[in-house]
Enzyme design. Structure first.
Site, PDB file in Angstrom:
ATOM      1  N   GLY A   1       4.646  -6.427 -11.167  1.00  0.00           N
ATOM      2  CA  GLY A   1       4.559  -7.424 -10.118  1.00  0.00           C
ATOM      3  C   GLY A   1       4.821  -8.789 -10.696  1.00  0.00           C
ATOM      4  O   GLY A   1       4.795  -8.977 -11.927  1.00  0.00           O
TER       5      GLY A   1
ATOM      6  N   HIS B   1       6.216 -10.308  -5.625  1.00  0.00           N
ATOM      7  CA  HIS B   1       6.787  -8.952  -5.602  1.00  0.00           C
ATOM      8  C   HIS B   1       5.804  -8.004  -6.259  1.00  0.00           C
ATOM      9  O   HIS B   1       5.235  -8.314  -7.311  1.00  0.00           O
ATOM     10  CB  HIS B   1       8.111  -8.912  -6.359  1.00  0.00           C
TER      11      HIS B   1
ATOM     12  N   HIS C   1       4.701  -3.448  -6.536  1.00  0.00           N
ATOM     13  CA  HIS C   1       4.972  -2.054  -6.175  1.00  0.00           C
ATOM     14  C   HIS C   1       3.692  -1.471  -5.567  1.00  0.00           C
ATOM     15  O   HIS C   1       3.344  -0.327  -5.850  1.00  0.00           O
ATOM     16  CB  HIS C   1       5.401  -1.247  -7.396  1.00  0.00           C
TER      17      HIS C   1
ATOM     18  N   ASP D   1      -2.159 -10.289  13.447  1.00  0.00           N
ATOM     19  CA  ASP D   1      -2.785 -11.538  12.994  1.00  0.00           C
ATOM     20  C   ASP D   1      -1.929 -12.252  11.951  1.00  0.00           C
ATOM     21  O   ASP D   1      -2.086 -13.455  11.739  1.00  0.00           O
ATOM     22  CB  ASP D   1      -4.163 -11.251  12.385  1.00  0.00           C
TER      23      ASP D   1
ATOM     24  N   HIS E   1      12.471   0.611  -3.052  1.00  0.00           N
ATOM     25  CA  HIS E   1      12.002  -0.275  -4.111  1.00  0.00           C
ATOM     26  C   HIS E   1      10.538  -0.690  -3.875  1.00  0.00           C
ATOM     27  O   HIS E   1       9.633  -0.043  -4.391  1.00  0.00           O
ATOM     28  CB  HIS E   1      12.959  -1.461  -4.213  1.00  0.00           C
TER      29      HIS E   1
ATOM     30  N   TYR F   1      -8.565 -19.712  15.416  1.00  0.00           N
ATOM     31  CA  TYR F   1      -9.314 -18.952  14.419  1.00  0.00           C
ATOM     32  C   TYR F   1      -9.597 -19.857  13.224  1.00  0.00           C
ATOM     33  O   TYR F   1      -8.769 -20.665  12.847  1.00  0.00           O
ATOM     34  CB  TYR F   1      -8.486 -17.742  13.969  1.00  0.00           C
TER      35      TYR F   1
END
Lengths: 228, 228, 228, 228
Positions: free
Chosen positions: C27, C94, C96, C119, C168, C226
């Site tokens: 990541g 990014h 996985h 939301d 991916h 909210y």
């Protein structure tokens, strides 16, 4: 004011992340003082790790904020309607706990497949109908409460202490905030096992009625014999 | 009395939440002193984080409480029947562990799909039949034990140290309380993997009998060679 | 240089393993300083437990390394294209993460089945098309970015702050690195619940449009109510 | 002797429970010193929380114990055959990790559905055939190794650093014990995502070959550009 109730409601809120029921701020717990006609609820969108007992918001049953520096949870009007319609309950929880929410998103009631369910919920855990477009645009959170109440027209909320709101998530309740959270934990566990049960056997029927009766009555009602 | 056994049973009970087998108080472990004909069991509905070794309840094999300030687990009559019928076992566990309970709710025995299962359980882990209405209303917990015993009429409980009770959950056992908990952990892991195996291949057959024989005998029986 | 941004990007990266979104180094998070036209990104393949704020790599929008002892993440050209095409965003992630990646591997967009999704994401979370053989061999990471941008030709990346790359995994973004990680957590939770929803009901439709509108607007847009 | 290798193998073994790959003692790691022709492996059935570096057992490539107070893992003959047949590898792991074992129990190879898989395994992760009755009764663990080797007759074990043994569980390997464990973690993650991918789309094809090539080559081979 209501320091003890605030402390209880604070602790019940903090139990939600510990039990894995919520991500970020996706949940709220309230508790009511029936004598004074006031309830205490979590503020809207405040991080759990910054929450303090004194941050809890005090509301009356007309929906007015009585005390608190923060805005109450955006779901407050739902809690309010439930407290007014169900005089037997003392605490309410809303979460987006993943298994219960998946049933809600499938717009399905959870059948009673075993004793874990029957120990706490008598019969199906119902999925309330979707709100109409008008109900949504007019007073969404209040009408969410009214649709739950409609779902319980012929059900006792003490025997079935929870509901799924279609495409949304679960609400549970109990005699106080702690019991409402306890029932939220049970609902999530029951929702998980019911989903897996169906995958193990596509045509699985509910548990026999006699088993459902036995287990519910073993823990509830006049002849309960579970616990001390 | 029985301080050492109480300590063992206490520790075996405390292992249940650590291993993720239980939510709240949904489980109980007992252990027996065969010479004295007394067994020790968890009290009913007491929180695990408040449990102490001295809270364990001592019972005799006629079902009388011999010592203890608390009421014994509501499942005590089931344990009692199993101890009487299965003289080889020294400890018993009941849980609502989620994967095993899902199989129980589907009223399905767990086929042996691999060596993890075969290392501990020889053949299917059976699902006992549902109790009749009469058996439920008359003496539910005692009859739960009798139906388990009926399920093992032609099975050796040492070779298959566990069972699923239909629409309810698993019981496991072992030579003592610790081994019974060990088998409860294994059952949950095996139940999880068997469910996933079926989803990966709808028509999956059980593991070849020769593999089942080899692995069970590698760990058990006269020529076992696993471990020290 | 950019010490504060490096610290933010470092902290956002460290949140990935804490939230269970990544295994090993699978990541990366970046954050941009729009005024200077520089962005900060995780170095490639460095263990999270050895990462330090000063290890973050500073890049310009032509793809040149401006500062840093390490090589930047191999996905840097993807981040670069997104920053150039989506001027409203300040951070990119990014991962996985397993549920989102499973949808990506199935080459499916995630339908909006409920309010948890609504939301944060308005409508489907799209799955971008596969790259062509030429796009892969020529400039794989850059073209990954261009295919994402193509996917958003008629979508506002602020309303749909994430995408799945076919076979991916997911990219998410937000006003800064922390919000991009927040959206990565939400995406994983939504992906999990959507998968379970479909298993509970094979023909499940998306949530009614009025519910989707209501929830997205309750948290976003001019009349959001909210939070505090 | 081999103190450094023992330490490495010990640490690699201890990583298995930390990564959630094993329950109880259901796994083992070994590492080899190719110059001396000796390998070091975990003892059989010893609890992980009691394991010490000096408990590791030293074996030669004829299967003789060279040093160690304990019996080596019962799977030692499998490791031995793999070290002899695959001279490129330096460490081996066996586990019963739940997702990989579920594929093994389904007797299915894991197709490559995405880049997470392609980053580490080139093509399918194969499921080896079941052993025959004769192979089981004669030399079960040794023949397990030979059947793995047979599975790799036309595969490079460096490009596909793992295998599923039918109705049993996975073996993985790497340049040393630590990398073999790394690959065991990746296999479990890939096995989980592949199972979920198939449930999201029943007819899902493998990832395009060009994507598989690109990702494997990005991390491996002469032009690798991932990492520092």
């Amino acid at each position: 004011m209501l320091e003890e109730l605030k402390q209880q409601v604070y602790e019940a809120n903090m139990e939600l992340p510990r039990r894995g029921l919520i991500t970020y701020t996706w949940g709220n717990v309230s508790g009511i003082d029936r004598e004074r006609g006031l309830f205490v609820i979590k503020p809207s969108g405040v991080d759990y790790d910054k929450l303090q007992p004194e941050d809890m918001v005090v509301m009356d049953l007309e929906g007015n904020k009585v005390e608190g520096k923060y805005k109450p949870s955006s779901d407050t009007p739902t809690h309010l309607e439930l407290y007014k319609a169900f005089p037997q309950i003392g605490g309410i929880v809303h979460t987006h706990s993943p298994w219960a929410t998946s049933w809600a998103q499938a717009c399905r009631s959870i059948p009673c497949y075993g004793t874990t369910h029957a120990d706490y919920f008598y019969g199906d855990i119902p999925c309330a109908r979707n709100l109409t477009e008008e109900e949504i645009s007019e007073a969404y959170e209040k009408n969410t409460g009214l649709v739950i109440i409609e779902t319980f027209k012929e059900k006792n909320p003490v025997f079935v202490p929870g509901v799924l709101c279609a495409n949304h998530g679960p609400f549970t309740w109990g005699k106080d905030a702690a019991e409402a959270v306890h029932n939220a934990v049970v609902l999530e566990e029951v929702a998980k096992m019911a989903a897996r049960t169906e995958r193990l056997r596509a045509d699985v029927p509910p548990a026999p009625q006699v088993i459902q009766d036995k287990h519910f009555m073993r823990k509830h009602g006049p002849n309960a014999y579970y616990g001390q």
